[in-house]
Write a protein that holds these residues in place. Sequence first.
Motif, PDB file in Angstrom:
ATOM      1  N   LYS A  41       0.847  -1.186   0.000  1.00 52.29           N
ATOM      2  CA  LYS A  41       0.000   0.000   0.000  1.00 52.29           C
ATOM      3  C   LYS A  41       0.887   1.241   0.000  1.00 52.29           C
ATOM      4  CE  LYS A  41      -3.767  -2.078   2.655  1.00 52.29           C
ATOM      5  NZ  LYS A  41      -4.631  -1.945   3.831  1.00 52.29           N
ATOM      6  N   HIS A  42       0.418   2.293  -0.623  1.00 47.47           N
ATOM      7  CA  HIS A  42       1.113   3.562  -0.536  1.00 47.47           C
ATOM      8  C   HIS A  42       0.089   4.675  -0.554  1.00 47.47           C
ATOM      9  CE1 HIS A  42       0.857   2.769  -4.920  1.00 47.47           C
ATOM     10  NE2 HIS A  42       0.590   4.058  -4.993  1.00 47.47           N
ATOM     11  N   LEU A  43       0.488   5.826  -0.106  1.00 44.71           N
ATOM     12  CA  LEU A  43      -0.411   6.967  -0.020  1.00 44.71           C
ATOM     13  C   LEU A  43      -0.422   7.737  -1.334  1.00 44.71           C
ATOM     14  CD1 LEU A  43       0.471   8.317   3.538  1.00 44.71           C
ATOM     15  CD2 LEU A  43      -1.441   6.859   2.881  1.00 44.71           C
ATOM     16  N   VAL A  44      -1.589   8.218  -1.706  1.00 47.36           N
ATOM     17  CA  VAL A  44      -1.728   9.013  -2.922  1.00 47.36           C
ATOM     18  C   VAL A  44      -2.579  10.235  -2.615  1.00 47.36           C
ATOM     19  CG1 VAL A  44      -1.469   7.100  -4.547  1.00 47.36           C
ATOM     20  CG2 VAL A  44      -3.721   7.638  -3.616  1.00 47.36           C
ATOM     21  N   SER A  45      -2.447  11.238  -3.448  1.00 51.00           N
ATOM     22  CA  SER A  45      -3.292  12.425  -3.370  1.00 51.00           C
ATOM     23  C   SER A  45      -4.043  12.555  -4.690  1.00 51.00           C
ATOM     24  CB  SER A  45      -2.446  13.679  -3.093  1.00 51.00           C
ATOM     25  OG  SER A  45      -1.452  13.830  -4.083  1.00 51.00           O
ATOM     26  N   PRO A  46      -5.106  13.382  -4.751  1.00 50.24           N
ATOM     27  CA  PRO A  46      -5.887  13.488  -5.992  1.00 50.24           C
ATOM     28  C   PRO A  46      -5.024  13.861  -7.195  1.00 50.24           C
ATOM     29  CG  PRO A  46      -7.052  14.525  -4.180  1.00 50.24           C
ATOM     30  CD  PRO A  46      -5.707  14.158  -3.657  1.00 50.24           C
ATOM     31  N   GLY A  47      -5.166  13.112  -8.263  1.00 52.58           N
ATOM     32  CA  GLY A  47      -4.408  13.372  -9.487  1.00 52.58           C
ATOM     33  C   GLY A  47      -3.191  12.499  -9.649  1.00 52.58           C
ATOM     34  N   ASP A  48      -2.800  11.764  -8.603  1.00 49.00           N
ATOM     35  CA  ASP A  48      -1.631  10.891  -8.709  1.00 49.00           C
ATOM     36  C   ASP A  48      -1.922   9.684  -9.602  1.00 49.00           C
ATOM     37  OD1 ASP A  48      -0.101  12.468  -7.123  1.00 49.00           O
ATOM     38  OD2 ASP A  48      -0.254  11.232  -5.324  1.00 49.00           O
ATOM     39  N   VAL A  49      -0.919   9.274 -10.384  1.00 48.75           N
ATOM     40  CA  VAL A  49      -1.033   8.060 -11.182  1.00 48.75           C
ATOM     41  C   VAL A  49      -0.826   6.857 -10.268  1.00 48.75           C
ATOM     42  CG1 VAL A  49      -0.073   6.713 -13.083  1.00 48.75           C
ATOM     43  CG2 VAL A  49      -0.225   9.207 -13.270  1.00 48.75           C
ATOM     44  N   ILE A  50      -1.819   5.983 -10.206  1.00 50.58           N
ATOM     45  CA  ILE A  50      -1.691   4.775  -9.385  1.00 50.58           C
ATOM     46  C   ILE A  50      -0.996   3.681 -10.176  1.00 50.58           C
ATOM     47  CG2 ILE A  50      -2.951   3.023  -8.088  1.00 50.58           C
ATOM     48  CD1 ILE A  50      -5.184   5.041  -7.675  1.00 50.58           C
ATOM     49  N   THR A  51      -1.429   3.464 -11.403  1.00 49.99           N
ATOM     50  CA  THR A  51      -0.819   2.455 -12.258  1.00 49.99           C
ATOM     51  C   THR A  51      -1.086   2.796 -13.720  1.00 49.99           C
ATOM     52  OG1 THR A  51      -0.721   0.092 -12.786  1.00 49.99           O
ATOM     53  CG2 THR A  51      -2.854   0.970 -12.139  1.00 49.99           C
ATOM     54  N   LYS A  52      -0.176   2.346 -14.581  1.00 52.18           N
ATOM     55  CA  LYS A  52      -0.351   2.523 -16.024  1.00 52.18           C
ATOM     56  C   LYS A  52      -0.716   1.209 -16.701  1.00 52.18           C
ATOM     57  CE  LYS A  52       2.948   6.365 -16.203  1.00 52.18           C
ATOM     58  NZ  LYS A  52       4.212   6.872 -16.781  1.00 52.18           N
ATOM     59  N   ASP A  53      -0.915   0.181 -15.885  1.00 57.39           N
ATOM     60  CA  ASP A  53      -1.280  -1.134 -16.415  1.00 57.39           C
ATOM     61  C   ASP A  53      -2.772  -1.154 -16.751  1.00 57.39           C
ATOM     62  OD1 ASP A  53      -1.782  -3.758 -16.990  1.00 57.39           O
ATOM     63  OD2 ASP A  53      -0.686  -4.571 -15.263  1.00 57.39           O
ATOM     64  N   PRO A  54      -3.152  -1.337 -18.016  1.00 53.21           N
ATOM     65  CA  PRO A  54      -4.579  -1.328 -18.383  1.00 53.21           C
ATOM     66  C   PRO A  54      -5.341  -2.552 -17.889  1.00 53.21           C
ATOM     67  CG  PRO A  54      -3.231  -1.922 -20.277  1.00 53.21           C
ATOM     68  CD  PRO A  54      -2.270  -1.538 -19.180  1.00 53.21           C
ATOM     69  N   GLY A  55      -4.633  -3.531 -17.303  1.00 51.06           N
ATOM     70  CA  GLY A  55      -5.295  -4.747 -16.857  1.00 51.06           C
ATOM     71  C   GLY A  55      -6.037  -4.605 -15.545  1.00 51.06           C
ATOM     72  N   TYR A  56      -5.851  -3.466 -14.842  1.00 46.75           N
ATOM     73  CA  TYR A  56      -6.523  -3.261 -13.561  1.00 46.75           C
ATOM     74  C   TYR A  56      -7.877  -2.589 -13.767  1.00 46.75           C
ATOM     75  CZ  TYR A  56      -2.323  -4.544 -10.981  1.00 46.75           C
ATOM     76  OH  TYR A  56      -1.266  -5.219 -10.461  1.00 46.75           O
ATOM     77  N   MET A  57      -8.838  -2.903 -12.888  1.00 45.42           N
ATOM     78  CA  MET A  57     -10.169  -2.309 -12.949  1.00 45.42           C
ATOM     79  C   MET A  57     -10.281  -1.186 -11.922  1.00 45.42           C
ATOM     80  SD  MET A  57     -12.712  -5.565 -13.524  1.00 45.42           S
ATOM     81  CE  MET A  57     -12.065  -6.504 -12.155  1.00 45.42           C
ATOM     82  N   ARG A  58     -11.140  -0.222 -12.227  1.00 48.68           N
ATOM     83  CA  ARG A  58     -11.288   0.966 -11.387  1.00 48.68           C
ATOM     84  C   ARG A  58     -12.216   0.676 -10.223  1.00 48.68           C
ATOM     85  NH1 ARG A  58     -14.964   5.198 -11.560  1.00 48.68           N
ATOM     86  NH2 ARG A  58     -15.942   4.302 -13.411  1.00 48.68           N
ATOM     87  N   GLY A  59     -11.774   1.032  -9.011  1.00 46.51           N
ATOM     88  CA  GLY A  59     -12.586   0.880  -7.815  1.00 46.51           C
ATOM     89  C   GLY A  59     -12.921   2.239  -7.211  1.00 46.51           C
ATOM     90  N   HIS A  60     -13.426   2.230  -5.974  1.00 47.09           N
ATOM     91  CA  HIS A  60     -13.778   3.474  -5.297  1.00 47.09           C
ATOM     92  C   HIS A  60     -12.548   4.365  -5.140  1.00 47.09           C
ATOM     93  CE1 HIS A  60     -17.863   2.299  -4.386  1.00 47.09           C
ATOM     94  NE2 HIS A  60     -17.447   1.157  -3.873  1.00 47.09           N
ATOM     95  N   GLY A  61     -12.758   5.659  -5.300  1.00 48.92           N
ATOM     96  CA  GLY A  61     -11.674   6.616  -5.087  1.00 48.92           C
ATOM     97  C   GLY A  61     -10.695   6.708  -6.241  1.00 48.92           C
ATOM     98  N   THR A  62     -11.079   6.205  -7.430  1.00 47.30           N
ATOM     99  CA  THR A  62     -10.190   6.266  -8.595  1.00 47.30           C
ATOM    100  C   THR A  62     -10.975   6.686  -9.833  1.00 47.30           C
ATOM    101  OG1 THR A  62     -10.542   3.954  -9.240  1.00 47.30           O
ATOM    102  CG2 THR A  62      -8.786   4.387  -7.638  1.00 47.30           C
ATOM    103  N   TYR A  63     -10.251   7.128 -10.862  1.00 49.20           N
ATOM    104  CA  TYR A  63     -10.852   7.383 -12.172  1.00 49.20           C
ATOM    105  C   TYR A  63      -9.786   7.070 -13.220  1.00 49.20           C
ATOM    106  CZ  TYR A  63      -8.258  11.823 -12.231  1.00 49.20           C
ATOM    107  OH  TYR A  63      -7.271  12.780 -12.205  1.00 49.20           O
ATOM    108  N   SER A  64     -10.225   6.809 -14.438  1.00 48.92           N
ATOM    109  CA  SER A  64      -9.287   6.410 -15.486  1.00 48.92           C
ATOM    110  C   SER A  64      -9.349   7.374 -16.653  1.00 48.92           C
ATOM    111  CB  SER A  64      -9.608   4.987 -15.974  1.00 48.92           C
ATOM    112  OG  SER A  64     -10.947   4.920 -16.450  1.00 48.92           O
TER     113      SER A  64
END
Length: 312
Positions: A41-64
């Motif tokens: 786990k790591h901390l993020v703030s709004p606008g941070d890139v979480i991952t560039k892997d298109p294989g992950y699905m979007r959950g709560h608190g994220t947008y693509s």
Amino acid sequence: FFHLAEIKLTKNLTDEVMETRTIDICRPPVRNRPEVEGEIKHLVSPGDVITKDPGYMRGHGTYSEGDNLYASVAGAVEKVNRVICVRALKSRYQGDVGDVVVGRVAEVGQKSWKVDTNSRLDSVLQLTLVNLPGGELRRRSAEDELLMRDYLKEGDLISAEVKSIYTDGALALHTRSLKYGKLGQGVLVKVSPSLIKRRKTHFHALPCGASVILGNNGYIWLSPVLVEGDPVENTGGFVQDLDPVTLSDREVIARLRNVIIALAENKVILFDTSITCAYDISLQYNCKDLLKSEIKEEIAVLTFHQLELQGS
């Protein structure tokens, strides 16, 4: 970009020289962060890139956008299989099945109570999920429904466990174990739910001589320790001890309350060990001095270092 705005800025107050600048108001700047690996786990703030892997699905608190997954809230990244979500650091309590909660009865309804558990919606405690006096096992009758207010009424505090979660997000509670139920004399302390450490048990008898219930919802209940064999023990709240609390017990509870507030204000995780350490450190001060901000900070720092040494 959302829009452009012209803002007048004062350059020199004496000469009243004004200049106009055009600035761009847009979403928070995107900062590259390490991609999620395994269960890290790591901390993020709004606008941070979480991952560039298109294989992950979007959950709560994220947008693509495109193949990139961004954080829409500030919090900790959590990954479940191929779903990534961000748990906000400061938000309303979002319960899980099996959580221990402390709540206040908000409304007595038909065959159920509505309970404030610091969540987005009031939780529901059904009459069929409450212990009867003495732990008696039988079907609930119309007479039990008429006596609901005699057991729990508006304003009463209870401890309970999350049984399930309704489709709208409301929590279904139960008090089928005699360790749950109506709470007697004590003090309620409210902190952020994110500061409560998840443990196997949330009921503790501390060495200082007080009992504490660490609700996963951020509500903490402090009360005197019950003597073994006390008729009030494990009665589900049907028997109340209204005898005056001794001065020594009141001092212990008041000190515990101030210590918990000090730890919470300085973002120290709350569990039985951290509270006990902070209580021992606070003994060098008068109880009322624990309300001073510099002493709160000192207790929190010393507690944090002591927990690190213990590896907690």
